[in-house]
Write an enzyme that holds these catalytic residues in place. Sequence first.
Site, PDB file in Angstrom:
ATOM      1  N   HIS A  75     -65.884 -12.915  43.821  1.00  0.00           N
ATOM      2  CA  HIS A  75     -64.600 -12.274  43.552  1.00  0.00           C
ATOM      3  C   HIS A  75     -64.725 -10.810  43.130  1.00  0.00           C
ATOM      4  O   HIS A  75     -63.855  -9.999  43.440  1.00  0.00           O
ATOM      5  CB  HIS A  75     -63.874 -13.048  42.451  1.00  0.00           C
ATOM      6  CG  HIS A  75     -62.503 -12.521  42.160  1.00  0.00           C
ATOM      7  ND1 HIS A  75     -61.496 -12.524  43.107  1.00  0.00           N
ATOM      8  CD2 HIS A  75     -61.970 -11.957  41.040  1.00  0.00           C
ATOM      9  CE1 HIS A  75     -60.401 -12.005  42.577  1.00  0.00           C
ATOM     10  NE2 HIS A  75     -60.663 -11.640  41.334  1.00  0.00           N
ATOM     11  N   ASP A 115     -57.814  -7.920  43.212  1.00  0.00           N
ATOM     12  CA  ASP A 115     -57.282  -9.011  42.414  1.00  0.00           C
ATOM     13  C   ASP A 115     -55.778  -8.777  42.189  1.00  0.00           C
ATOM     14  O   ASP A 115     -55.066  -8.496  43.144  1.00  0.00           O
ATOM     15  CB  ASP A 115     -58.085  -9.116  41.113  1.00  0.00           C
ATOM     16  CG  ASP A 115     -57.682 -10.291  40.234  1.00  0.00           C
ATOM     17  OD1 ASP A 115     -58.024 -11.431  40.581  1.00  0.00           O
ATOM     18  OD2 ASP A 115     -57.025 -10.062  39.212  1.00  0.00           O
TER      19      ASP A 115
END
Length: 324
Positions: free
Chosen positions: A298, A98
């Site tokens: 994610h 991320d």
Amino acid sequence: MHTRTIQTDRLNQQILEAGAGPLVLLIHGFPELSISWRAQVGALAAAGYRAVAPDMRGYGGTDKPADAAAYGVLDLVGDMVDLVRALGETSCIVVGHDFGASVAWHCALTRPDLFRAVFCLSVPFQPRRPKGPPTAALAAITRRAGLGQIYISQFQAPDAHQPFDADPATALRKAFYAYDGATPDGRQSTGFFPEGQTLLSTIPDDASLPPWMTEAHFAEYVAAFSGGGFKPPVDWYRNLDANWAVTAFLQDARIGVPAAFAVGERDPVRHYAGPAEAGLKDWAPGLRIQQVIPGAGHWIQQERPEDVNRLLLGFLGQLSDPSQ
């Protein structure tokens, strides 16, 4: 595997560590912590590496400077340089997820002597645009596409963290749910939402914890963010334009060290970071692995630890084998 606090030049950093051998540094993103890497720390230690995952500046048990300007990318890279030295090491492999991937890419870009290889998850390298600061360009693209607003733009507001601080448990539950690979189509967040809404207001109130998230693990996140707040983590986003300004010296620079990248097939971040995947080899000529993990979202290193560990250890094995 244990947790301790280590003093570097500018911060007290809390780290999760295990193992002995070549150093592998694991950098988390938003809204995560060093504990997001437990599966990788364990696997790396078992394979003969020294694995260290810090709570990044502004997160968890690490210091949280009050000034929003203290969360720029060069500060974050500097923290990792300081940490490697404080650990008594002279080089390492850096892994990022991320926003931590952006930090890891810049570690490799600016200090290839220290960060000798880079493995990133979910967010590909984003080269610096020469035409101007990113937030205005992102807002213009979003408007032209009729997508309303993206959370990155909304995070620029000085009060953007307040909805998260008002109820950290709900905010975290919604965030993990909305970006998880197991969440059904139509209930995942794309990161875009209508004007007048917020990221959290567009995520269903009945959002549940992802299948991989235990209540005990979730409670660790809630305790950390209830204590430290969301302002410092959101301050990372408030520095995007400042990052553009201070990295002019990196314009058109390419990553020269060996690199690897993996992303979940159902990662919502691909809605806005995905185009950079196609050109990643151009910016990281030493790219050895580029993998899309089917069905994953994610939170890839926690959703699919076996897949991520296999890819990571395979990449590290290539680095130690001169024939590959």
